[in-house]
Motif scaffolding. Sequence first.
Motif, PDB file in Angstrom:
ATOM      1  N   THR A  53       0.367  -6.519  13.195  1.00 14.77           N
ATOM      2  CA  THR A  53      -0.391  -5.649  13.601  1.00 14.77           C
ATOM      3  C   THR A  53      -0.230  -4.159  13.084  1.00 14.77           C
ATOM      4  O   THR A  53      -1.417  -3.265  12.667  1.00 14.77           O
ATOM      5  CB  THR A  53      -0.555  -5.049  14.830  1.00 14.77           C
ATOM      6  OG1 THR A  53       0.849  -4.776  15.390  1.00 14.77           O
ATOM      7  CG2 THR A  53      -1.267  -6.372  16.047  1.00 14.77           C
ATOM      8  N   ALA A  54       0.168  -4.406  11.753  1.00 15.77           N
ATOM      9  CA  ALA A  54       0.562  -3.504  10.957  1.00 15.77           C
ATOM     10  C   ALA A  54       0.536  -4.799   9.360  1.00 15.77           C
ATOM     11  O   ALA A  54       1.048  -5.809   9.243  1.00 15.77           O
ATOM     12  CB  ALA A  54       1.590  -3.035  10.870  1.00 15.77           C
ATOM     13  N   GLY A  55       0.426  -3.434   7.671  1.00 15.71           N
ATOM     14  CA  GLY A  55       0.830  -4.473   7.370  1.00 15.71           C
ATOM     15  C   GLY A  55      -0.739  -4.683   6.917  1.00 15.71           C
ATOM     16  O   GLY A  55      -1.722  -3.882   6.771  1.00 15.71           O
ATOM     17  N   LEU A  62     -13.492 -12.109   3.217  1.00 14.15           N
ATOM     18  CA  LEU A  62     -13.987 -10.830   3.488  1.00 14.15           C
ATOM     19  C   LEU A  62     -15.056 -10.705   2.199  1.00 14.15           C
ATOM     20  O   LEU A  62     -14.548 -11.039   1.228  1.00 14.15           O
ATOM     21  CB  LEU A  62     -12.830 -10.145   3.936  1.00 14.15           C
ATOM     22  CG  LEU A  62     -12.717 -10.037   5.057  1.00 14.15           C
ATOM     23  CD1 LEU A  62     -11.103  -9.263   5.688  1.00 14.15           C
ATOM     24  CD2 LEU A  62     -13.677  -8.582   6.346  1.00 14.15           C
ATOM     25  N   LYS A  63     -15.206  -9.678   2.189  1.00  8.99           N
ATOM     26  CA  LYS A  63     -16.493  -8.821   1.144  1.00  8.99           C
ATOM     27  C   LYS A  63     -14.925  -7.548   0.938  1.00  8.99           C
ATOM     28  O   LYS A  63     -15.507  -7.458  -0.503  1.00  8.99           O
ATOM     29  CB  LYS A  63     -18.032  -8.533   1.198  1.00  8.99           C
ATOM     30  CG  LYS A  63     -18.691  -9.680   1.436  1.00  8.99           C
ATOM     31  CD  LYS A  63     -20.037  -9.355   2.080  1.00  8.99           C
ATOM     32  CE  LYS A  63     -20.824 -11.015   2.247  1.00  8.99           C
ATOM     33  NZ  LYS A  63     -20.632 -11.311   3.581  1.00  8.99           N
ATOM     34  N   ALA A  64     -14.966  -6.829   1.469  1.00  7.89           N
ATOM     35  CA  ALA A  64     -14.278  -5.821   0.883  1.00  7.89           C
ATOM     36  C   ALA A  64     -12.914  -5.197   2.986  1.00  7.89           C
ATOM     37  O   ALA A  64     -13.196  -6.546   3.550  1.00  7.89           O
ATOM     38  CB  ALA A  64     -15.588  -4.524   1.260  1.00  7.89           C
ATOM     39  N   GLU A  65     -12.343  -4.547   2.065  1.00  7.97           N
ATOM     40  CA  GLU A  65     -11.457  -4.168   2.903  1.00  7.97           C
ATOM     41  C   GLU A  65     -12.076  -3.756   4.069  1.00  7.97           C
ATOM     42  O   GLU A  65     -13.273  -3.128   4.670  1.00  7.97           O
ATOM     43  CB  GLU A  65     -10.061  -3.181   2.344  1.00  7.97           C
ATOM     44  CG  GLU A  65      -9.276  -3.355   1.179  1.00  7.97           C
ATOM     45  CD  GLU A  65      -8.775  -2.493   1.502  1.00  7.97           C
ATOM     46  OE1 GLU A  65      -8.289  -1.042   1.666  1.00  7.97           O
ATOM     47  OE2 GLU A  65      -7.716  -3.087   0.225  1.00  7.97           O
ATOM     48  N   VAL A  66     -10.864  -4.340   5.749  1.00  7.36           N
ATOM     49  CA  VAL A  66     -11.482  -3.694   6.865  1.00  7.36           C
ATOM     50  C   VAL A  66      -9.999  -3.058   7.075  1.00  7.36           C
ATOM     51  O   VAL A  66      -9.490  -4.297   7.174  1.00  7.36           O
ATOM     52  CB  VAL A  66     -11.823  -4.736   7.553  1.00  7.36           C
ATOM     53  CG1 VAL A  66     -11.883  -3.872   8.842  1.00  7.36           C
ATOM     54  CG2 VAL A  66     -13.037  -5.308   6.872  1.00  7.36           C
ATOM     55  N   ILE A  78     -12.178  -0.988  14.592  1.00 11.03           N
ATOM     56  CA  ILE A  78     -11.948  -1.916  13.597  1.00 11.03           C
ATOM     57  C   ILE A  78     -13.697  -0.855  12.429  1.00 11.03           C
ATOM     58  O   ILE A  78     -14.201  -1.127  12.854  1.00 11.03           O
ATOM     59  CB  ILE A  78     -12.836  -3.222  13.777  1.00 11.03           C
ATOM     60  CG1 ILE A  78     -11.719  -4.035  14.623  1.00 11.03           C
ATOM     61  CG2 ILE A  78     -12.940  -4.137  13.083  1.00 11.03           C
ATOM     62  CD1 ILE A  78     -12.510  -5.077  15.362  1.00 11.03           C
ATOM     63  N   THR A  79     -13.398  -0.999  11.568  1.00  8.73           N
ATOM     64  CA  THR A  79     -13.683  -0.191  10.726  1.00  8.73           C
ATOM     65  C   THR A  79     -13.896  -0.485   9.028  1.00  8.73           C
ATOM     66  O   THR A  79     -13.159  -1.432   8.659  1.00  8.73           O
ATOM     67  CB  THR A  79     -13.526   1.748  10.276  1.00  8.73           C
ATOM     68  OG1 THR A  79     -13.157   2.161  11.448  1.00  8.73           O
ATOM     69  CG2 THR A  79     -14.642   2.045   9.152  1.00  8.73           C
ATOM     70  N   ALA A  80     -15.440  -1.142   9.051  1.00  7.42           N
ATOM     71  CA  ALA A  80     -16.164  -2.091   7.948  1.00  7.42           C
ATOM     72  C   ALA A  80     -17.206  -2.262   6.544  1.00  7.42           C
ATOM     73  O   ALA A  80     -17.721  -0.981   8.044  1.00  7.42           O
ATOM     74  CB  ALA A  80     -16.433  -3.844   8.823  1.00  7.42           C
ATOM     75  N   LEU A 869      -3.517  -2.124  10.700  1.00  5.75           N
ATOM     76  CA  LEU A 869      -3.405  -4.213   9.978  1.00  5.75           C
ATOM     77  C   LEU A 869      -5.005  -3.365   8.805  1.00  5.75           C
ATOM     78  O   LEU A 869      -5.882  -3.199   9.430  1.00  5.75           O
ATOM     79  CB  LEU A 869      -4.361  -5.001  10.831  1.00  5.75           C
ATOM     80  CG  LEU A 869      -3.868  -6.160  10.069  1.00  5.75           C
ATOM     81  CD1 LEU A 869      -2.559  -6.387   9.778  1.00  5.75           C
ATOM     82  CD2 LEU A 869      -4.083  -7.211  11.179  1.00  5.75           C
ATOM     83  N   VAL A 870      -4.296  -4.438   7.294  1.00  7.23           N
ATOM     84  CA  VAL A 870      -5.717  -3.519   6.260  1.00  7.23           C
ATOM     85  C   VAL A 870      -5.616  -5.452   6.292  1.00  7.23           C
ATOM     86  O   VAL A 870      -5.165  -5.775   5.503  1.00  7.23           O
ATOM     87  CB  VAL A 870      -5.069  -2.809   5.170  1.00  7.23           C
ATOM     88  CG1 VAL A 870      -6.566  -2.690   4.155  1.00  7.23           C
ATOM     89  CG2 VAL A 870      -4.812  -1.711   5.845  1.00  7.23           C
ATOM     90  N   LEU A 871      -7.217  -5.681   6.018  1.00  9.43           N
ATOM     91  CA  LEU A 871      -7.500  -6.458   5.882  1.00  9.43           C
ATOM     92  C   LEU A 871      -8.434  -6.902   4.536  1.00  9.43           C
ATOM     93  O   LEU A 871      -8.978  -5.831   3.998  1.00  9.43           O
ATOM     94  CB  LEU A 871      -9.242  -7.593   7.087  1.00  9.43           C
ATOM     95  CG  LEU A 871      -8.692  -7.787   8.692  1.00  9.43           C
ATOM     96  CD1 LEU A 871      -9.264  -7.731   9.543  1.00  9.43           C
ATOM     97  CD2 LEU A 871      -7.363  -8.247   8.935  1.00  9.43           C
ATOM     98  N   THR A 872      -7.757  -7.603   3.800  1.00  8.39           N
ATOM     99  CA  THR A 872      -8.045  -7.844   2.299  1.00  8.39           C
ATOM    100  C   THR A 872      -8.621  -8.783   2.157  1.00  8.39           C
ATOM    101  O   THR A 872      -8.274  -9.762   2.481  1.00  8.39           O
ATOM    102  CB  THR A 872      -7.167  -7.397   1.130  1.00  8.39           C
ATOM    103  OG1 THR A 872      -6.208  -8.039   1.397  1.00  8.39           O
ATOM    104  CG2 THR A 872      -6.432  -6.150   1.697  1.00  8.39           C
TER     105      THR A 872
END
Length: 875
Positions: A53-55, A62-66, A78-80, A869-872
């Motif tokens: 949940t972190a990092g 994915l197309k961009a960071e979330v 959640i922000t996208a 948490l950053v989804l890339t």
Amino acid sequence: MTTDSQATAAPSRPPLGVRVGRIAFLVIASIVVLAVGAAFFVTWTIQRSFPQTAGEVALEGLKAEVTVQRDERGVPTITADSTDDLFYAQGFVHAQDRFFEMDFRRHVTSGRVAEMFGESQAGTDAFLRTLGWRDVAEQEVEAMDETTLSYYESYADGVNAYLSSRSGAELSLEYAVIGMQNPDYAPEPWEPADSVAWLKAMAWDLRGNVEDETDRALLAATLDEDTAQATLEQLYPAYPFGENPVIVPKISTLPVLDTGAEAASAGPIRDGELQQASTTVQWQETSGVIEAASVLVGDIGEGIGSNSWVVSGALTETGMPLLANDPHLGASLPSVWYQVQLKCSEVNEACPFDAGGFSFSGLPGIVIGHNAQIAWGFTNLTTDVTDLYVERIEGDQYWRDGALVPLEERTETIKVAGGDDIELTIRSTVHGPIISGLADDFTAIADDPVPALGTAGATSPAGGDDAEYAVSLRWTALDPGTASTAVFALSTAQNFDDFRRAASLFDVPAQNLIYADAEGNIGYQTPGRLPIRGAGDGWMPQPGWDSSYDWIGFIPFDELPVSYNPSSGYIVTANNAIVTDDYDYFLSRDWDYGYRAARIAHLIERRAATAPLTAQDMRAIQMDNEMWVGKQLAIAMSDVDVDGAGTAAAVDLLLTWDAQNSASSAAAAYANVLWSNLAQNLFAERETPLPLGDQGRMSTVLAALLDDPSDPLWTNQEIGVKGMEEMLALSAEEAYRELVALQGDAMTRWNWGDLHAITLTSDTLGSSGIAPIEALFNRGPFPVGGGSSIVNATGWELGTSYATTTVPSMRMVVDLSDFDASTWNHFTGASGHAFHANYTDQTTDWAAGIQNPWPFTAKAVATATVETLVLTPAG
């Protein structure tokens, strides 16, 4: 003789009220080996499934960071940059916290539970396959517009991205346990139809009056023909319109709304043409916002219902509306709800979402909550959208209007973990699937259908001596509809017209929708696909061989009840009657009896008469514990002589009681035990038992009896009682003895909270019957206040146990003057992982009525964030 819908299958029969998500799991004895090496199991296996949940996590697709910001309770924001990434991330996060719950639910909705848990669940699978939820879900996915389908597909991609990184016990502790019994089991990829099918399960949980209809039919078979109708009407009295409120006393006159669909056509329904035009409607963009459509939640049982109300700024301290909601559902662990916020980094036509609220794990979007402009809430509409039909069958045909027509038939295979496949033949008529032969109560109606038909029996059944009876189910949710797309329309609505357009597609389950906006307006809309009936009213089973009893259409949307800025300054919905009984269309005879609604309205008016209303007032009303039937009992017992000093002291305690079912109250404990004993003595302990049902209904029956001491029901030869005073005295004495046995003879130690406590029980392994396994997943007991037919609606089963079985599954109060001043809470916690810090961390606050802050703006969310948490995009 009954015609089964199963030609070759003979699995065990499920009960009538199949409670989705709470299916019993009989684990084979070999699983006991789990107890061996428990220390190693706990320290290593349990924590393997806890999510990151972190990092940073790199993900294909994915197309961009979330960004996923979580507060101390694990609630994600959640922000996208795009809707594809937003719903992809929601799917990923849901899977992180709740994938086993999601996997189990999709097996339930597809009738495939035996694949996970073995032969014990084959009967349940047979029933659910017969209803065909998964088939209908697939048809709805096929009919989706391109934009809505993209939301579901992106969500499925996010779930599958999480599945690709983990397996077995790394996904959830439950898979480690299942692997001991079923080592070959592995989850399949997620599909959009898996999401949509869960909405069918919610519709079943909130299906309406099919239980009452069945109970009445079975009771009719035990009653004397000359008195049957009068007895049924006494035990199922009409709504007390003169005493308790309706939701819309005056329907607002509004311009006809162009919904772009004909979902509620009042025209005739023709065989084979049940699918609505609305299932293929292409929504246009309005005010730069992509609109789609919506649907919602539940579970059948004592106490099922919900409260919601909205108060105009004319009555509030801030001058802006307040909206409160607390849906009452079956207690489950984890809770059916998942709190989440979905935000586009730049809100525009291509990415229109900026909303927070309550979602279902497994479903994209937000079901109840608010965006930056409006707030909305739901309660069960309690309209009758299910009917049972008695069919006359000969071989592979059935009678319709004097002629034999062919039954529809299909064959499916139930796969059984550790066992042989079971072939299931499913038969249907024009009304729907044949369900007798699958559940005992439906089968009993088919075995003796004539009393159930009542006045409808005047239409002579067709067929000769070889004809057999069966029971089929007509239900709006078994037709493809638009519910699976409407969540998004509500989330992006900007005004009351947008809200009503979303409501126009909200076909099943039928819900009351309340509304407030940042401009100060409040409103209400009846949505749903509500049938127009022919000759019958659905109160009892109908003769399927006579088409005059068929549904002939649905109420046009613009003729459904609506209220906009009523002069009263507030709108209350609590499953009570929607309109007065002079409304042009029949809606139901099985409303909740309105005690909760009357109490809420009374508290709003009383508080508003002394000072402007605040959000804290709304929270206090949600926790009101007044027991209406307890007040009636206290009045009735004031002149009754009882034997024994202990009983007399208990009655004296009752006479000084404030009628509040507080957890610490000794008087509340006695009042509820007295009510239980009295109800059983009046109705159940008879030569021909009368059913104990919903406590609101039973309270209404008792109130009428207390006004008529000469009623024959006060006399019961089976327990040696003659007359009202003897009945009340015996019940009071039995209640005292029962409570002493439960909590001792020192009244200072009596309390309702421990008697009414709830144990949080895992939906699957928590009822395995093996103590070490149950201890891994279950929590509690937790003492709680409230009760059945009370605003704080913690339901319990008369004659069974005082333990809480149904609950306010969440509570929220939305402040339209400042969304960051809103509060929320739900029954368990964000996580579905046993031993995770967020597994049941909200339960203690829930029991105490403490709601947590609901940060919504970017600044407030940032302040509350404890992990990010950053989804890339991978690569």
